[in-house]
Design a protein around this motif. Structure first.
Motif, mmCIF file in Angstrom:
data_model
loop_
_atom_site.group_PDB
_atom_site.id
_atom_site.type_symbol
_atom_site.label_atom_id
_atom_site.label_comp_id
_atom_site.label_asym_id
_atom_site.label_seq_id
_atom_site.Cartn_x
_atom_site.Cartn_y
_atom_site.Cartn_z
ATOM 1 N N VAL A 1 39.055 42.494 39.559
ATOM 2 C CA VAL A 1 39.016 40.862 40.191
ATOM 3 C C VAL A 1 38.036 40.630 41.131
ATOM 4 O O VAL A 1 37.449 39.934 40.235
ATOM 5 C CB VAL A 1 40.467 40.397 40.858
ATOM 6 N N ARG A 2 37.705 41.077 42.008
ATOM 7 C CA ARG A 2 36.341 41.190 43.417
ATOM 8 C C ARG A 2 35.165 41.547 42.366
ATOM 9 O O ARG A 2 33.951 40.319 42.318
ATOM 10 C CB ARG A 2 36.444 41.858 44.716
ATOM 11 N N ALA A 3 35.072 42.270 41.578
ATOM 12 C CA ALA A 3 33.552 43.029 41.181
ATOM 13 C C ALA A 3 33.429 41.797 40.060
ATOM 14 O O ALA A 3 31.996 41.390 39.387
ATOM 15 C CB ALA A 3 34.025 44.240 40.162
ATOM 16 N N HIS A 4 34.209 41.313 39.149
ATOM 17 C CA HIS A 4 34.147 39.876 37.910
ATOM 18 C C HIS A 4 33.710 38.814 38.776
ATOM 19 O O HIS A 4 33.257 38.126 37.927
ATOM 20 C CB HIS A 4 35.807 39.889 37.503
ATOM 21 N N GLU A 5 34.341 38.686 39.606
ATOM 22 C CA GLU A 5 34.261 37.658 40.995
ATOM 23 C C GLU A 5 32.943 37.314 40.929
ATOM 24 O O GLU A 5 31.646 36.740 40.697
ATOM 25 C CB GLU A 5 34.794 36.967 41.478
ATOM 26 N N ARG A 6 32.255 38.358 41.587
ATOM 27 C CA ARG A 6 31.200 39.170 41.562
ATOM 28 C C ARG A 6 30.132 38.395 40.349
ATOM 29 O O ARG A 6 28.628 37.853 40.624
ATOM 30 C CB ARG A 6 30.378 40.166 42.747
#
Length: 155
Positions: free
Chosen positions: A83-88
């Protein structure tokens, strides 16, 4: 919560026992609680319960609850990381798209920029939009998977 026995006797309809990492209904009044406490009945909370269900997880020791919580965090970590990688990725793509669209919004660019460079900017804008849409879909899927895992573990 009060220590005023007179107030408790006049105002409380039911008592709850909070002990050993759990909460359960206590079948009895304040005098019965005092007598049970004096008799050491709370060493086994089931002896003073009226059969009401205890708080979630109260049948587990504190160490067992900590281990279970750590295992849940371990299971969720890859999904949280995704989720964090997609947000970045979405943030990066959004910044790049805003920069390209900022250039395309300048009216002078259409007069001074060669047609092939303008076409390149328009194509880049389209590619960034597609990549941003794909990143958003991936983020939504990863977020849903994380929520599903969390709800499966809590039930």
């Amino acid at each position: 919560m009060s220590h005023d026995r007179s107030l408790l006797k006049r105002s409380v309809d039911e008592f709850w026992l909070v002990e050993g990492g759990g909460v359960q209904a206590f079948a009895g009044d304040l005098d019965a609680y005092t007598a049970a406490r004096a008799a050491g009945a709370f060493e086994d909370p089931a002896e003073v319960s009226d059969g009401a269900p205890t708080a979630a997880g109260s049948d587990l020791s504190a160490a067992q609850r900590r281990r279970a919580a750590a295992e849940r965090r371990r299971a969720q970590k890859p999904l949280r990381d995704a989720v964090r990688a997609h947000e970045r990725d979405m943030e990066s793509l959004t910044r790049r798209l805003q920069a390209v669209e900022g250039r395309l919004a300048d009216p002078e660019i259409y007069q001074g920029l060669p047609k092939d460079e303008l076409d390149g900017l328009l194509a880049e804008s389209g590619r960034l939009r597609q990549r941003l849409e794909a990143a958003e879909e991936a983020w939504l899927a990863a977020s849903q998977n994380l929520e599903d895992l969390a709800s499966d573990e809590s039930s």
